[in-house]
Design an enzyme around this catalytic site. Sequence first.
Site, PDB file in Angstrom:
ATOM      1  N   GLU A 128       0.828  -1.151  -0.024  1.00 32.46           N
ATOM      2  CA  GLU A 128       0.133  -0.047  -0.091  1.00 32.46           C
ATOM      3  C   GLU A 128       0.912   1.352   0.023  1.00 32.46           C
ATOM      4  OE1 GLU A 128      -3.116  -0.430  -0.679  1.00 32.46           O
ATOM      5  OE2 GLU A 128      -3.159  -2.534  -0.210  1.00 32.46           O
ATOM      6  N   HIS A 131       1.720   2.288  -3.537  1.00 38.04           N
ATOM      7  CA  HIS A 131       0.674   2.974  -4.114  1.00 38.04           C
ATOM      8  C   HIS A 131       0.298   4.424  -3.704  1.00 38.04           C
ATOM      9  CE1 HIS A 131      -1.220  -0.372  -6.050  1.00 38.04           C
ATOM     10  NE2 HIS A 131      -1.688  -1.114  -4.934  1.00 38.04           N
ATOM     11  N   HIS A 137       0.172  -1.499 -10.055  1.00 42.55           N
ATOM     12  CA  HIS A 137       0.708  -2.902  -9.787  1.00 42.55           C
ATOM     13  C   HIS A 137       1.605  -3.387 -10.785  1.00 42.55           C
ATOM     14  CE1 HIS A 137      -3.454  -3.985  -7.758  1.00 42.55           C
ATOM     15  NE2 HIS A 137      -2.564  -3.786  -7.121  1.00 42.55           N
ATOM     16  N   CYS A 138       2.668  -4.101 -10.318  1.00 44.15           N
ATOM     17  CA  CYS A 138       3.718  -4.502 -11.264  1.00 44.15           C
ATOM     18  C   CYS A 138       3.506  -6.059 -11.762  1.00 44.15           C
ATOM     19  CB  CYS A 138       4.874  -4.694 -10.209  1.00 44.15           C
ATOM     20  SG  CYS A 138       6.291  -5.167 -11.086  1.00 44.15           S
ATOM     21  N   CYS A 143       7.446  -9.460  -7.422  1.00 47.26           N
ATOM     22  CA  CYS A 143       7.783  -8.171  -6.625  1.00 47.26           C
ATOM     23  C   CYS A 143       6.479  -7.871  -5.804  1.00 47.26           C
ATOM     24  CB  CYS A 143       7.874  -7.033  -8.080  1.00 47.26           C
ATOM     25  SG  CYS A 143       7.587  -5.389  -7.449  1.00 47.26           S
ATOM     26  N   CYS A 162      10.888  -5.283  -6.938  1.00 48.33           N
ATOM     27  CA  CYS A 162      11.665  -5.432  -8.150  1.00 48.33           C
ATOM     28  C   CYS A 162      12.469  -4.391  -8.391  1.00 48.33           C
ATOM     29  CB  CYS A 162      10.905  -5.754  -9.231  1.00 48.33           C
ATOM     30  SG  CYS A 162       9.912  -4.443 -10.112  1.00 48.33           S
ATOM     31  N   CYS A 165      10.330  -1.015  -9.626  1.00 47.14           N
ATOM     32  CA  CYS A 165       9.498  -0.446  -8.787  1.00 47.14           C
ATOM     33  C   CYS A 165      10.714   0.261  -7.539  1.00 47.14           C
ATOM     34  CB  CYS A 165       8.672  -1.457  -7.922  1.00 47.14           C
ATOM     35  SG  CYS A 165       7.425  -1.949  -9.100  1.00 47.14           S
TER      36      CYS A 165
END
Lengths: 189, 449
Positions: A128, A131, A137-138, A143, A162, A165
């Site tokens: 979260e 976000h 979302h990856c 990840c 990952c 990200c």
Amino acid sequence: MNSADFRIGVAPFANAPDIALKVIAGQFVGAFHIAADILSPMENPGYAFDSRRGQYNAALILKELETVRGTPRFADYEKVIAVLDVDLFVPIFSYVLGEARLGGTFALVSLYRLENDLQRAAKIALHEYGHLCNLAHCPDGSCLMHFSKGIAELDGLPLDYCRYCSLALQKECSCKRSSREVAPVPLRS
Amino acid sequence: MEKADVMIVDDEMIVRESLYHWFKKAGHYVETAASGVEALEKLDARSFDILFVDMKMPGMDGIEALKRIRETYPDTAVVIITAYGSIDSAVEAMKCGASDYLMKPFKPEQVSIVMEKVMYQKQLVCECSYLKGRIEKTTRFDNIIGESAPMLEVYRMIADVAESGASVLILGETGTGKELVAKAIHAKSPRNRLPFIAINCGALPDALLESELFGYRKGAFTGAVHPQKGYLEVVSGGTLFLDEIGEISSKMQVDLLRVLEDKKITPLGDRRPVDVDFRLIAATRRDLGAAVKDGRFREDFYYRINVITILIPPLRKRKEDIELLVRHFIEKYSHETNKKVNGVSRSALKHLESHNWPGNVRELENAVERAVVLARSLTLTADDFAFLVPNPAVSPKTRSLKEMESDYIEQILIECDWNVTKAAEILNINRVTLHRMINRYNLRQPSRS
């Protein structure tokens, strides 16, 4: 708040257990070198309780939290992870384990369906938090920002982002971190 | 999962908001609409991959919106959101073309699964459409080679007439590719999934042609031990190609005219007419107009089959296509015969262009096949086509000294396998001079791949 004060608040609602708060805060500090404070508990969000469903409306709780964003309680924190031990839903979904808006300030983590597994709580909190830092979302299935279809998939995810990200998180936060806190988010090899 | 353009259509703002944020977090582009009418307006402005439409909405309900969307935007997938327990409405939605349905409240992972499924379906449809396009392209013009102006006109005619069901008469000398044109029309027509049957009317005696076309019942004549359907019945919605239509008898012309008028046939030995549906494409190398004037061909039948005429030019009138055709046939026959031939010299092309080609493309194909089979080098030279008898009707083109020099140098280079030193020795010039001449005449060694 100036850029040197990037901090995360971990704010419990009512009966959220201390150990869960410590694990979540510890994850930010230990693994990602982001200062995190555990805040004093907030009252049970009775206003968000849906008696027909027997669950709490996460959208309403987030909306309410946004109204107190500027208050002294939260003024020192760039992002706040609110932790509850009640069951959450957002309208149309039967339940959610966590909830946050892209680029928002507050995220919710529900411990209700996690069967006292604190690692799950930490994963949801970090997901979260991603976000809140504008991460979607990856597609990488290994990840933490990958969308997990249920608890079993959540268990299969590592407690880590990952490479892409991680970089996106660094970019998002770099302008707000102080120089002494700028230790980068460790990149997974 | 691939990122998609999503629209959420629901009259409840809180539902729109919830799904909006969820899809945003999943990385999709999201818009919302509060009604079916607003959704259609937004679809007018831009395309969406998938719409999540609530079943119960004031004004235009989900089913009505679904029908309108399917009608106007068939590429857009629609997922219907229904109330828990309303199986009937979910079934109705699927019957009306919904890609899937969700019963609220649903688990977040259910949306993800539905999204994956619908996007996969869309991807398959896209791939299917792409492959169909490839097949159509392959069967449409790829078998007809030519870039000359008369051939471009033929392609344009094929494209124009294919969609209609009108009868087509293809005129052209022998070997010009009349059947290929007929096949191309069929492949491009709405009948392309149905049979294409070609019959050479000139090759069959009248009685045999009649039984082949109309079929017969058991015992219709001596030897008819089994009933057999005629091609007019077998073609069943497809295309019937009658080659050498100018060769059929007057009786057969009358019989076929009746079939074209009535769309019915009566098999031999039967009294009951059978309905038939086919498109007729006829071809001939004869001047049917003159045959009508002479009374050798029925005027009424001529006008019935000659709704649209396509004239295929003879090869001698599109000599600019010869190089393209030769290279195509070299590739075809070097592959078929496993011979390592990969090019043709300019002198050979000039030799081929000077030929009159009374047998047209078929004759050229046979010539290249023979040359490939007997070739001793990687490149076909004029010598490989020495078997072609010069046409006395065509005066040989006057060639300049430079052209002859260029051809001769190329010939020697090919014989020496492009060993410049060796070629220079034969030509009795030094290597530098030879290199200069190679550049001047733009001579290139063919690729060995």
